[in-house]
Design a protein around this motif. Structure first.
Motif, PDB file in Angstrom:
ATOM      1  N   GLU A 280       0.843  -1.191   0.000  1.00 52.97           N
ATOM      2  CA  GLU A 280       0.000   0.000   0.000  1.00 52.97           C
ATOM      3  C   GLU A 280       0.880   1.242   0.000  1.00 52.97           C
ATOM      4  N   ILE A 281       0.481   2.243  -0.790  1.00 53.96           N
ATOM      5  CA  ILE A 281       1.170   3.532  -0.764  1.00 53.96           C
ATOM      6  C   ILE A 281       0.121   4.639  -0.689  1.00 53.96           C
ATOM      7  N   LYS A 282       0.419   5.636   0.095  1.00 54.54           N
ATOM      8  CA  LYS A 282      -0.499   6.767   0.277  1.00 54.54           C
ATOM      9  C   LYS A 282      -0.064   7.898  -0.637  1.00 54.54           C
ATOM     10  N   THR A 283      -0.868   8.137  -1.699  1.00 53.49           N
ATOM     11  CA  THR A 283      -0.569   9.204  -2.645  1.00 53.49           C
ATOM     12  C   THR A 283      -1.379  10.444  -2.298  1.00 53.49           C
ATOM     13  N   HIS A 284      -1.208  11.502  -3.067  1.00 55.80           N
ATOM     14  CA  HIS A 284      -1.969  12.731  -2.832  1.00 55.80           C
ATOM     15  C   HIS A 284      -3.448  12.545  -3.154  1.00 55.80           C
ATOM     16  N   ASP A 285      -3.756  11.504  -3.974  1.00 48.29           N
ATOM     17  CA  ASP A 285      -5.145  11.261  -4.378  1.00 48.29           C
ATOM     18  C   ASP A 285      -5.793  10.135  -3.589  1.00 48.29           C
ATOM     19  N   LEU A 288      -3.343   3.578  -2.564  1.00 52.08           N
ATOM     20  CA  LEU A 288      -3.340   2.567  -3.620  1.00 52.08           C
ATOM     21  C   LEU A 288      -2.852   1.243  -3.037  1.00 52.08           C
ATOM     22  N   ARG A 289      -3.467   0.133  -3.464  1.00 56.13           N
ATOM     23  CA  ARG A 289      -3.099  -1.182  -2.946  1.00 56.13           C
ATOM     24  C   ARG A 289      -2.920  -2.154  -4.102  1.00 56.13           C
TER      25      ARG A 289
END
Length: 319
Positions: A280-285, A288-289
């Motif tokens: 999982e990554i936390k983007t500005h939008d 995402l997984r």
């Protein structure tokens, strides 16, 4: 007729006599000193100069050595002194060693190799380009090249018996075709140094023309043997996916990747137990997984998830 009689003072007569004697003695001493000086100069200084000149002449590489290395490189030097310097080890203290040319050649090879792969495939990303460059010019590969070509025999050394033995053992393994993973002898640094020094010498002789340098050394290094990573199933790309995804997150100022594992099948041994990893990554939008493929080793599972995440980002044009 009586002649006048001149009477000299006894003190003045004695003084004049001493002066004459002293002058004569000094002249004799000066003559002796001059003869000794000439004798020393003729017998010793000239001999020293002569021996120095002869040793300097002897220190030059034989024309046969120069011709042999030029034949290996398929290049004829305009300035043969560059080749002599590139083939002179630091143990020969009366001559300049190859260390300066080695420094230059290392940088020149990295530049030409990077340029080659950069032009070869515009789809290669910076991480892939870096790995290809390092694989092509790493010390172990350069040492293998030097051993295969037998370059060490042309190097001028002095009192390096232990080094000579190590090089000989390594060259024997290379010539027997032994897998480098089974080598019992570490590649001697001097072998990679020789290749880099020769590259530096050619680079200077070509007036620092990196394009011409590449035309000469691409065959020496056999860079065509380096396999380009495939777009989808390259193990090399997958193995570096975690590192690439981490770098992308840092560049975009996203949150660091977070991995979780899930056991799929539990067996009696590691080779019977499989798992998957999700990232999982936390983007500005938003978050995402992505889940990866089934693997036996946690590291492979994480790399698979990171690789599929990168592909997903590419397809969605987020990268």
């Amino acid at each position: 007729m009586k002649h006048p009689v001149i009477q000299l003072d006894d003190g003045k007569a004695a003084s004049n006599l001493e002066l004459v004697v002293a002058t004569v003695v000094l002249a004799l001493l000066l003559q002796i000193f001059w003869r000794c000086y000439r004798s020393f100069y003729l017998d010793h200084v000239k001999k020293y100069i002569s021996s120095s000149s002869s040793s300097a002449a002897a220190s030059s590489l034989e024309p046969s050595r120069i011709a042999a290395v030029e034949d290996i490189l398929n290049y004829t030097f305009k300035d043969k002194r560059l080749l002599e310097e590139a083939l002179t080890h630091s143990s020969c203290r009366e001559s300049m060693s190859y260390e300066r040319l080695e420094f230059l050649g290392d940088a020149a090879l990295h530049l030409t190799i990077a340029t080659h792969f950069f032009r070869l495939d515009p789809k290669l990303n910076p991480d892939q380009l870096t790995r290809l460059r390092e694989k092509s010019a790493r010390n172990e590969r350069l040492a293998h090249v030097a051993a295969r070509l037998g370059l060490y025999q042309y190097v001028r050394t002095r009192d390096t018996a232990p080094l000579n033995r190590n090089v000989k053992k390594y060259e024997e393994l290379v010539k027997r075709g032994t897998d480098h993973r089974n080598f019992t002898v570490r590649s001697p640094d001097i072998l990679a140094d020789i290749v880099e020094a020769l590259a530096g010498a050619v680079y200077v002789d070509l007036n620092f023309d990196s394009a011409k340098l590449w035309t000469i050394f691409k065959d020496v290094l056999m860079v065509d043997e380096i396999k380009l990573p495939k777009e989808h199933d390259s193990r090399e790309i997958i193995n570096g996916a975690q590192h690439e995804l981490y770098g992308l997150c840092g560049k975009r100022k996203w949150g660091n990747p977070v991995y979780t594992h899930r056991l799929v099948k539990v067996g009696r041994s590691q080779h019977e137990t499989t798992m998957t990893s999700s990232v999982e990554i936390k983007t500005h939008d938003g978050v995402l997984r992505q889940e990866g493929d089934e693997k036996y080793i946690p590291k492979d599972a994480r790399n698979s998830a990171a690789y599929l995440m990168l592909r997903s980002l590419q397809q969605s044009s987020i990268m």
